[in-house]
Scaffold this motif. Structure first.
Motif, PDB file in Angstrom:
ATOM      1  N   THR A 121       0.651  -1.470   0.328  1.00  0.00           N
ATOM      2  CA  THR A 121       0.488  -0.039  -0.449  1.00  0.00           C
ATOM      3  C   THR A 121       0.671   1.034   0.260  1.00  0.00           C
ATOM      4  OG1 THR A 121      -1.601  -1.642   1.041  1.00  0.00           O
ATOM      5  CG2 THR A 121      -1.644   1.136   1.304  1.00  0.00           C
ATOM      6  N   LEU A 130      -3.598  18.170   4.077  1.00  0.00           N
ATOM      7  CA  LEU A 130      -3.763  18.392   5.694  1.00  0.00           C
ATOM      8  C   LEU A 130      -4.137  19.614   6.168  1.00  0.00           C
ATOM      9  CD1 LEU A 130      -0.818  15.900   7.292  1.00  0.00           C
ATOM     10  CD2 LEU A 130      -3.105  15.385   6.753  1.00  0.00           C
ATOM     11  N   ARG A 144     -10.744  17.867  -0.117  1.00  0.00           N
ATOM     12  CA  ARG A 144     -12.002  17.205  -0.619  1.00  0.00           C
ATOM     13  C   ARG A 144     -12.746  18.728  -1.211  1.00  0.00           C
ATOM     14  NH1 ARG A 144     -14.801  13.143   2.391  1.00  0.00           N
ATOM     15  NH2 ARG A 144     -13.368  11.785   3.070  1.00  0.00           N
ATOM     16  N   TYR A 215      -4.558   6.174  -0.624  1.00  0.00           N
ATOM     17  CA  TYR A 215      -3.360   5.407  -0.599  1.00  0.00           C
ATOM     18  C   TYR A 215      -3.391   4.065  -2.701  1.00  0.00           C
ATOM     19  CZ  TYR A 215      -6.147   1.647   1.531  1.00  0.00           C
ATOM     20  OH  TYR A 215      -7.215   0.665   2.075  1.00  0.00           O
TER      21      TYR A 215
ATOM     22  N   ASP B 219     -13.034   5.850   2.794  1.00  0.00           N
ATOM     23  CA  ASP B 219     -12.645   7.244   3.567  1.00  0.00           C
ATOM     24  C   ASP B 219     -12.814   6.819   4.872  1.00  0.00           C
ATOM     25  OD1 ASP B 219     -13.203   9.646   3.973  1.00  0.00           O
ATOM     26  OD2 ASP B 219     -15.092   9.740   3.872  1.00  0.00           O
ATOM     27  N   GLY B 242      -3.091  -0.080   5.479  1.00  0.00           N
ATOM     28  CA  GLY B 242      -3.898   1.081   4.274  1.00  0.00           C
ATOM     29  C   GLY B 242      -5.155   1.688   5.383  1.00  0.00           C
ATOM     30  N   GLU B 243      -5.753   0.988   6.210  1.00  0.00           N
ATOM     31  CA  GLU B 243      -6.364   1.920   6.922  1.00  0.00           C
ATOM     32  C   GLU B 243      -6.501   2.831   8.608  1.00  0.00           C
ATOM     33  OE1 GLU B 243      -6.971  -0.617   5.588  1.00  0.00           O
ATOM     34  OE2 GLU B 243      -8.395  -0.715   4.321  1.00  0.00           O
ATOM     35  N   VAL B 245      -3.117   3.927   8.635  1.00  0.00           N
ATOM     36  CA  VAL B 245      -2.870   5.624   8.282  1.00  0.00           C
ATOM     37  C   VAL B 245      -4.172   6.707   7.606  1.00  0.00           C
ATOM     38  CG1 VAL B 245      -1.705   6.359   5.980  1.00  0.00           C
ATOM     39  CG2 VAL B 245      -0.364   4.025   7.367  1.00  0.00           C
ATOM     40  N   LEU B 246      -4.812   5.591   6.902  1.00  0.00           N
ATOM     41  CA  LEU B 246      -5.512   6.560   6.595  1.00  0.00           C
ATOM     42  C   LEU B 246      -6.745   6.521   7.617  1.00  0.00           C
ATOM     43  CD1 LEU B 246      -6.579   7.614   3.453  1.00  0.00           C
ATOM     44  CD2 LEU B 246      -8.331   5.499   4.295  1.00  0.00           C
ATOM     45  N   ARG B 249      -4.254   9.731   9.656  1.00  0.00           N
ATOM     46  CA  ARG B 249      -3.839  11.440   9.129  1.00  0.00           C
ATOM     47  C   ARG B 249      -5.596  11.953   9.316  1.00  0.00           C
ATOM     48  NH1 ARG B 249      -2.431  10.569   3.148  1.00  0.00           N
ATOM     49  NH2 ARG B 249      -1.454  12.725   2.770  1.00  0.00           N
TER      50      ARG B 249
END
Lengths: 290, 402
Positions: A121, A130, A144, A215, B219, B242-243, B245-246, B249
Motif C-alpha cells: 500500500t 492535511l 476534498r 492510498y 474514507d 492502509g486504513e 494510515v488513513l 492522517r
C-alpha cells in the motif's frame, strides 16, 4: 444525538466524496451509453491512474494537482489505444465478447501492477493533504473541496463537449444509431475509441483528486468501482446528469449512514437507496423510458 | 520428486496470479540441510512476506558464514523457498511441495490462516513447523505435535497490552477514562474489539463507542467525525496498514488529538515506513506488538541490513531471523536432520531467542512460553520501546503533549 455542526459536516463530507464518486461513474456511464458495454476494467484502469499519480510524486515530486496536466492526456491515449487495438478487434462485434475482454483486461492490468509494484500500500504526503478551511466551527478538508469543485467542472465540461462540439455530436450519433452514423461518414471505430479515452481521462482526474488523501495498492480501484456501478444504475444508464446527481446522493447517504450506523453497516444505506430507486423507477433517476 | 495432481495444476493455472518462477530444484550437496521457508511474497500480504523472507535469508547467511551447523560437522543450511501467495489453500499445496523436496523443517507462515493450513499439511509428514508471527490462539490448540509458535499468541498480546495500558495510565495519574475502539470488520479486528469490550470496563475504562469499518475503507472522515463528537481520552485502533494510515492522517487533519492513540497489533504503528512517510501523523502513536530487543546490538545491525536491502524495517525481519536461528539450534540439538528428533528437541529443550526479547524460548503445547510483545511509541520520527521497563529505551509520552 449529534451536534448540528457534526451533521452539517457529515453532509458536506458526503457531497465532496460523492462528487469524486460521480466522476468515476461518469466514465462508466459514458462508455455504456455509447458503446453499450459494461466496462469491467474500469476499476483496474482507475488503479493504473492512481499509480501514475503516485509515481509522478515519487519520481519527480510532482504535486497530484499539477500531475493532472500530464496524466489526463496519457490516460486518454491509453483508453483510446485499448479500445482501438485491443477491446474493439477482440470483441468481433459481439457485446458478450466485450464483457469477457474487459474482464480479462482487468485481470491482466491488476496482475501487471502486482508484478511491478508488489501488493504494497502506498500513499503520498503532499502539501495539500492535511490543509483545512475553517468555516466557523466547521473544518473542511481542502483537498476534498478541490475534488468537489473539479468534479463539477469536469462534468460540466463533458456535457458541453457532448452537446456543443462536432465530436460530441458524432458520439451521440453513434450512441443513437451506429449504422446510420457509419452511412453518413462518421468513423465509428474512432468515435468508440475517443469515448473510451474520455472515460479513462475522467478516471485520471479522479485519481489526481483522490491521491492527496487516499492510498493506492493494486486492488484500490475495486473499492470504488462497486459504488460507481451503483451510481450508474441509480442515475440512469448512460446519463451524465444522472451520474452526477446519483454520485452526490450516494455520497451523502454513505456519509450519514456511516455516521449513524458505523462504517461497516453504513454501506447498507447505499444499497437500500439503490433498491428503492429501482423499485420506484426501474430506469434510474434520469434514465430514458425504455 | 513431487508431482502435483492434475487438479492442483488446474487450480494453480486458474489462479495464475504469481509471476514468480518456481525455484529451481536444487540438488542436495554432499553436506547440506534443507530448510523450508514459507512466506506470502505475492498477494495481499506480500509486503510482510517479503520482509519475513529477508529475515530468514539473513539468518541462513549468518549461520553458514559462521561455519554452518557445527554439531552436524559444519553442514550448510540451504533454503527451499515457497510462496503461499497470501492464500491458505496454496500454503497447504506449497507445504506438500516442500515435503517432496525433503526439507528437514519449515519456518514461517505469517498470516494465521496461512499458518493453519500449512502446519496442518506438514503434520501429515511429521514435518516440524515453526510459526513466525501468526497470532490466532487456535494455532497451538489443535493437538498437532509438529507445530510450534515462536511468537506470542493473540491472548498473550492482549493480556500484556491491557496490563501495560493500566500501568501507563496509573503512572500518569489516571488521565484517561473514556475510550473509542476503531476496528476493521474482519476476523482480526472484530475479535480484538469483542475482547476489549469485555475487559476494558473491568479495568475502569468507559467505552463510549465501538466503530467498525470495512477493509478496504474508502474514507475515514465519518469515523473521525464520530470520534470528534465523542471526544474520548483514548483511541484504540486495530486495523491494517492502509486504513490505519488513513485514520491517523484524517485525525491529524481534523485536529482530533486524544490523550493517546494505543494500537494493539496495530497495522501501521510499528512500521518504520509509516513513520518515515507520515512523520506528523505517526508522532506519539503507541502500539503493543512484536518488536525486537532494542538493547541487543544485533537489532540495530539487522535494521541496517534491512535498509541496505532497500526496505523499511518492520518486525517480520527480526522475527524470522530469530525463528530460523532457533530452528538451526534445534536441528543441532537433534544431532541430525531427522524430523522426529527435531520435534523431540523442540518439545523438550530450551533455546536462545535471537534478537527477540524472549529470554530462553521453551515450548509448552507448542507455544513459546517466553514470547512477549513490547510496547512501542513513535517519538521524534523513530519507533522507541516504552514498556516493559526491562527493555524500555524511552519514557512514554502520555498524555500526549500537543
Amino acid at each position: 444525538m449529534y451536534a448540528p455542526q457534526i451533521l452539517i459536516e457529515a453532509a458536506l463530507n458526503g457531497l465532496m466524496t460523492g462528487a469524486v464518486y460521480a466522476l468515476i461513474a461518469l466514465g462508466l456511464t459514458l462508455v455504456y451509453g455509447v458503446l453499450h458495454i459494461i466496462n469491467f476494467a474500469h476499476g483496474a484502469l482507475l488503479t493504473v491512474a492512481m499509480f501514475a499519480v503516485w509515481g509522478a510524486f515519487a519520481l519527480f515530486h510532482l504535486d497530484p494537482y499539477l500531475a493532472m496536466i500530464g496524466i489526463v492526456p496519457l490516460m486518454f491515449g491509453l483508453g483510446y489505444g485499448l479500445q482501438r487495438f485491443v477491446i474493439g478487434p477482440a470483441s468481433h462485434g459481439s457485446d458478450n465478447n466485450v464483457l469477457l475482454v474487459t474482464l480479462g483486461l482487468s485481470i491482466v492490468l491488476e496482475n501487471a501492477l502486482l508484478a511491478l509494484f508488489r501488493s504494497d500500500t502506498r500513499a503520498l504526503d503532499s502539501d495539500a493533504a492535511l490543509q483545512v478551511i475553517e468555516l466557523g466551527p466547521l473544518l473542511l478538508s481542502t483537498p476534498r473541496l478541490i475534488g468537489f469543485a473539479a468534479s463539477l467542472a469536469v462534468t460540466g465540461l463533458l456535457w458541453l463537449v457532448l452537446n456543443r462540439t462536432d465530436t460530441g455530436r458524432a458520439i451521440r450519433a453513434v450512441a443513437r444509431e451506429k449504422l446510420g452514423a457509419r452511412l453518413v461518414g462518421i468513423e465509428v471505430d474512432h468515435v468508440y475509441a475517443v469515448t473510451f479515452g474520455i472515460g479513462c481521462a475522467c478516471l485520471a482526474v479522479a485519481a489526481c483528486l483522490l491521491m492527496p488523501t487516499y492510498y493506492v495498492n493494486p486492488r484500490s480501484g475495486a473499492a470504488f468501482v462497486l459504488v460507481a456501478f451503483t451510481i450508474v444504475v441509480l442515475g440512469g444508464m448512460g446519463s451524465i446528469a444522472g451520474a452526477l446527481v446519483g454520485g452526490l446522493i450516494i455520497g451523502v447517504v454513505e456519509s450519514f449512514s456511516g455516521l449513524l450506523l458505523g462504517d461497516s453497516l453504513g454501506q447498507i444505506g447505499i444499497f437500500l437507496i439503490f433498491i428503492l430507486v429501482l423499485l420506484v423507477r426501474p430506469t434510474g433517476l434520469f434514465g430514458a423510458r425504455a | 520428486m513431487f508431482v502435483p495432481s492434475r487438479r492442483a495444476v488446474l487450480r494453480t493455472g486458474l489462479a495464475a496470479t504469481s509471476l514468480m518462477a518456481m525455484p529451481a530444484i536444487l540438488r542436495a550437496q554432499g553436506s547440506s540441510v534443507k530448510l523450508g521457508i514459507i512466506q506470502p511474497v505475492t498477494g495481499a500480504l506480500a509486503n510482510d512476506g517479503d520482509l519475513g523472507k529477508l529475515g530468514a535469508e539473513l539468518a541462513v547467511q549468518d549461520i553458514n558464514a559462521a561455519g554452518g551447523l557445527k554439531a552436524l560437522g559444519g553442514a550448510k543450511l540451504e533454503i527451499v523457498f515457497a510462496d503461499s501467495r497470501s492464500n491458505p489453500e496454496t500454503a497447504a499445496q506449497e507445504t506438500e511441495r516442500l515435503n517432496g523436496e525433503g526439507v528437514a523443517a519449515i519456518v514461517g507462515g505469517f498470516g494465521s490462516g496461512l499458518c493453519a493450513t500449512a502446519s496442518q499439511a506438514a503434520s501429515r509428514y511429521d514435518l516440524p513447523y515453526l510459526i513466525d508471527v501468526g497470532v490466532a490462539d487456535q494455532l497451538t490448540q489443535r493437538g498437532l505435535k509438529n507445530t510450534f509458535r515462536f511468537s506470542p499468541s493473540f491472548g498473550m498480546v492482549t493480556k500484556s497490552a491491557l496490563e501495560r495500558l493500566v500501568a501507563l495510565n496509573d503512572a500518569a495519574g489516571k488521565p484517561a477514562r473514556t475510550v473509542v475502539i476503531v476496528h476493521e470488520d474482519g476476523l482480526f479486528g472484530s475479535g480484538l474489539a469483542k475482547l476489549l469490550q469485555a475487559e476494558l470496563p473491568k479495568l475502569g475504562f468507559q467505552i463510549l463507542e465501538t466503530v467498525s469499518h470495512p477493509s478496504p475503507a474508502r474514507d475515514m472522515a465519518n469515523v473521525v467525525l464520530r470520534i470528534r463528537s465523542l471526544q474520548p481520552d483514548l483511541v484504540i485502533p486495530s486495523n491494517y496498514y492502509g486504513e490505519f494510515v488513513l485514520l491517523a492522517r484524517t485525525m491529524q487533519q481534523q485536529r482530533v488529538r486524544p490523550k493517546g492513540i494505543y494500537a494493539i497489533l496495530g497495522g501501521g504503528a510499528s512500521s518504520l515506513r509509516f513513520v518515515k512517510e507520515f512523520p506528523q501523523a505517526a508522532e506519539g502513536v503507541m502500539d503493543c506488538n512484536h518488536w525486537p530487543d532494542p538493547k541487543n546490538p544485533l537489532t540495530a545491525e539487522l535494521r541496517k541490513r534491512t535498509e541496505a536491502a532497500g526496505r523499511a524495517f518492520a518486525y517480520n525481519v527480526p522475527m524470522n531471523y530469530s525463528a530460523v536461528r532457533l530452528m538451526a539450534e534445534a536441528i543441532e540439538k537433534a544431532g541430525a536432520p531427522d524430523r522426529l528428533k527435531i520435534i523431540e528437541a523442540l518439545s523438550t529443550q530450551s533455546f536462545s531467542s535471537g534478537v527477540m526479547p524472549y529470554g530462553q524460548s521453551k515450548f509448552a503445547n507448542g507455544q513459546n512460553t517466553g514470547a512477549l510483545p513490547l510496547n512501542t511509541q513513535v517519538q521524534g520520527g523513530d519507533v522507541k520501546v516504552i514498556a516493559p521497563d526491562a527493555f524500555a529505551e524511552a519514557k512514554a509520552n502520555f498524555p500526549l503533549k500537543a
